[in-house]
Motif scaffolding. Structure first.
Motif, short mmCIF file in Angstrom:
data_model
loop_
_atom_site.label_atom_id
_atom_site.label_comp_id
_atom_site.label_asym_id
_atom_site.label_seq_id
_atom_site.Cartn_x
_atom_site.Cartn_y
_atom_site.Cartn_z
N UNK A 294 62.73 -66.79 37.33
CA UNK A 294 61.74 -66.77 38.39
C UNK A 294 60.64 -65.75 38.08
N UNK A 295 59.40 -66.13 38.36
CA UNK A 295 58.27 -65.24 38.10
C UNK A 295 57.97 -64.40 39.34
N UNK A 296 56.79 -63.83 39.43
CA UNK A 296 56.47 -62.91 40.52
C UNK A 296 56.07 -63.68 41.79
N UNK A 297 56.72 -63.34 42.90
CA UNK A 297 56.43 -63.92 44.20
C UNK A 297 56.30 -62.80 45.23
N UNK A 298 55.60 -63.14 46.33
CA UNK A 298 55.49 -62.19 47.44
C UNK A 298 56.36 -62.61 48.63
N UNK A 299 56.67 -63.88 48.71
CA UNK A 299 57.48 -64.36 49.84
C UNK A 299 58.90 -63.81 49.73
N UNK A 300 59.46 -63.49 50.88
CA UNK A 300 60.82 -62.91 50.91
C UNK A 300 61.84 -63.97 51.36
N UNK A 301 61.73 -65.15 50.77
CA UNK A 301 62.72 -66.21 51.04
C UNK A 301 62.85 -67.10 49.81
N UNK B 59 63.38 -56.66 41.09
CA UNK B 59 64.44 -55.83 41.67
C UNK B 59 64.09 -55.40 43.09
N UNK B 60 62.87 -54.94 43.31
CA UNK B 60 62.45 -54.51 44.64
C UNK B 60 62.40 -55.69 45.61
N UNK B 61 61.96 -56.83 45.10
CA UNK B 61 61.89 -58.01 45.97
C UNK B 61 63.29 -58.47 46.38
N UNK B 62 64.20 -58.36 45.46
CA UNK B 62 65.58 -58.77 45.76
C UNK B 62 66.14 -57.96 46.92
N UNK C 275 57.08 -59.84 57.31
CA UNK C 275 57.82 -58.94 56.43
C UNK C 275 57.34 -59.06 54.98
N UNK C 276 56.97 -60.27 54.58
CA UNK C 276 56.43 -60.49 53.23
C UNK C 276 55.09 -59.78 53.08
N UNK C 277 54.27 -59.81 54.13
CA UNK C 277 52.99 -59.11 54.11
C UNK C 277 53.20 -57.59 53.99
N UNK C 278 54.19 -57.10 54.74
CA UNK C 278 54.51 -55.67 54.66
C UNK C 278 54.99 -55.31 53.25
N UNK C 279 55.81 -56.19 52.67
CA UNK C 279 56.28 -55.98 51.30
C UNK C 279 55.09 -55.90 50.33
N UNK D 226 64.36 -58.99 50.16
CA UNK D 226 64.84 -60.30 50.66
C UNK D 226 66.11 -60.11 51.48
N UNK D 227 67.02 -59.26 51.02
CA UNK D 227 68.27 -59.00 51.74
C UNK D 227 67.98 -58.41 53.11
N UNK D 228 67.00 -57.49 53.15
CA UNK D 228 66.62 -56.90 54.43
C UNK D 228 65.99 -57.93 55.35
N UNK D 229 65.14 -58.77 54.76
CA UNK D 229 64.39 -59.76 55.54
C UNK D 229 65.31 -60.81 56.16
N UNK D 230 66.36 -61.17 55.46
CA UNK D 230 67.27 -62.22 55.94
C UNK D 230 68.04 -61.82 57.18
#
Length: 382
Positions: A375-382, A311-314, A331-335, A317-321
């Motif tokens: 989808x499992x756990x990811x750190x990338x925001x794309x 949920x937080x990643x979703x 941004x992924x590192x900051x996340x 991702x919207x902010x990052x795009x």
């Protein structure tokens, strides 16, 4: 491997033995009492007893230097024998076959004085017959029996009690673990015991010198019991120091959770991630066995963590795009950093779930492959 010429093993054994005896007397303290270690003597219970601890193998004879040197210390002008109701010589030594000292605790003060006087006479007679210089023990005996100390000596020997033939270091340690380990998880009794001994020898940072009060000891026991008792609510602590030496990045190079950090160009976080992963694995596989933690409890915690992360990643991702792709990695590192800095969601049935465990759970989840439509756990925001 041979021992060094100035091997200190015996000294360390003597110190260890004294600490275990000290621990026993700490458990005997009553409210308002305090104990001192190596301040006025080996072990001192305020207003009650002075205990001299001897860890020796040879027999306790009437003329043994351990006994007479202890009397010398207690009759010294620096020692305030009037402050104590009891003076205890606690020794691992058994009485010699002909030792009259074996009757000491049952003798009157007059009989005790006569015994001491008789020992000195025999010692001086043997020395005179040999023509040799008086030995150290004879000199100590003469000091103790000197007429100018007679009044102090009578007061001292009236309080002296000999506790002989005490258990060896190993036996005493095992008995202490058993005696004071009631209510603890059996696999953690050793850790509890070592923590208490460490508390006794802790430098004067958290205690008033080498003084241990009833209240301080009571708090320490309560703290350790909260951690080591059966089904404790205290979250189990993994020894990070020992695990750090096992971190081998090359052994984890092909793990998915490591690749996912490379994916956001955050390789500097990999050693910490590996350590956190190891903490989570060891906690689940070893530490949780001591508690009523079922696999269902762990799976439920992991599932909750995954749902929240997705949920937080979703949202992230919207902010990052909204930014150019060149910023997506940063941004992924900051996340990642923000997530790792969040307050910890506690494991059910525990107080104080650690950050290392929580983060380790994330890395365990990141180690899972994506499934179709899941989808499992990811750190990338794309």
């Amino acid at each position: 491997m041979g021992k060094l010429t100035n091997d200190a093993t015996k000294l360390l054994e003597a110190i260890s033995y004294q600490l275990i005896v000290t621990l026993e007397y700490c458990h005997n303290l009553i409210e308002g009492q305090a104990l001192w270690l190596e301040v006025y003597g080996d072990v001192t219970v305020g207003g009650k007893a002075q205990i001299e601890v001897k860890n020796f193998v040879d027999d306790l004879t009437d003329g043994h230097i351990n006994f007479w040197n202890t009397l010398k210390n207690w009759t010294s002008s620096k020692f305030k024998q009037e402050k104590y109701c009891e003076l205890i010589l606690l020794t691992t030594q058994a009485y010699g076959a002909t030792a009259e000292l074996r009757h000491w605790n049952q003798l009157t003060v007059g009989d005790r004085l006569a015994l001491l006087d008789n020992v000195l006479k025999h010692s001086e007679a043997r020395t005179a017959a040999s023509g040799k210089k008086e030995s150290k023990v004879v000199q100590i005996q003469q000091f103790v029996m000197a007429e100018e100390r007679r009044e102090i000596l009578l007061d001292v020997i009236g309080k002296v009690r000999i506790v002989s033939d005490e258990p060896s270091l190993v036996v005493r340690a095992e008995e202490a673990k058993s005696r004071y380990g009631k209510g603890l998880d059996p696999s953690k009794r050793g850790d509890y015991f070592e923590a208490l001994l460490g508390y006794l020898i802790e430098p004067c940072i958290s205690k008033d010198g080498w003084k241990i009060t009833y209240d301080d000891f009571d708090i320490k026991i309560a703290t350790l019991f909260a951690r080591y008792c059966k089904n404790s609510r205290k979250f189990p602590v993994v020894d990070l120091t020992s695990l750090k030496g096992l971190v081998d990045e090359s052994a984890y190079a092909d793990r998915l959770f490591v690749k996912k950090l490379h994916e956001i160009k955050y390789a500097e976080k990999i050693p910490a991630a590996i350590l956190e992963h190891m903490v989570a694995v060891q906690t689940i596989s070893s530490e949780f066995k001591r508690f009523t933690v079922e696999k269902l409890d762990v799976d439920s915690y992991k599932n909750d963590q995954l749902k929240r992360h997705i949920s937080l990643r979703s949202g992230a991702i919207k902010q990052c795009r909204r930014l150019s792709k060149e910023y997506w990695c940063e941004e992924s590192q900051i996340f990642f950093d923000n997530r790792c800095g969040e307050p910890v969601d506690g494991m059910p049935a525990f107080d104080g779930t650690t950050v290392d465990f929580r983060n380790g759970i994330w890395h365990m989840l990141a180690d899972d492959e994506d499934e179709e439509g899941n989808e499992r756990l990811h750190w990338r925001l794309w």
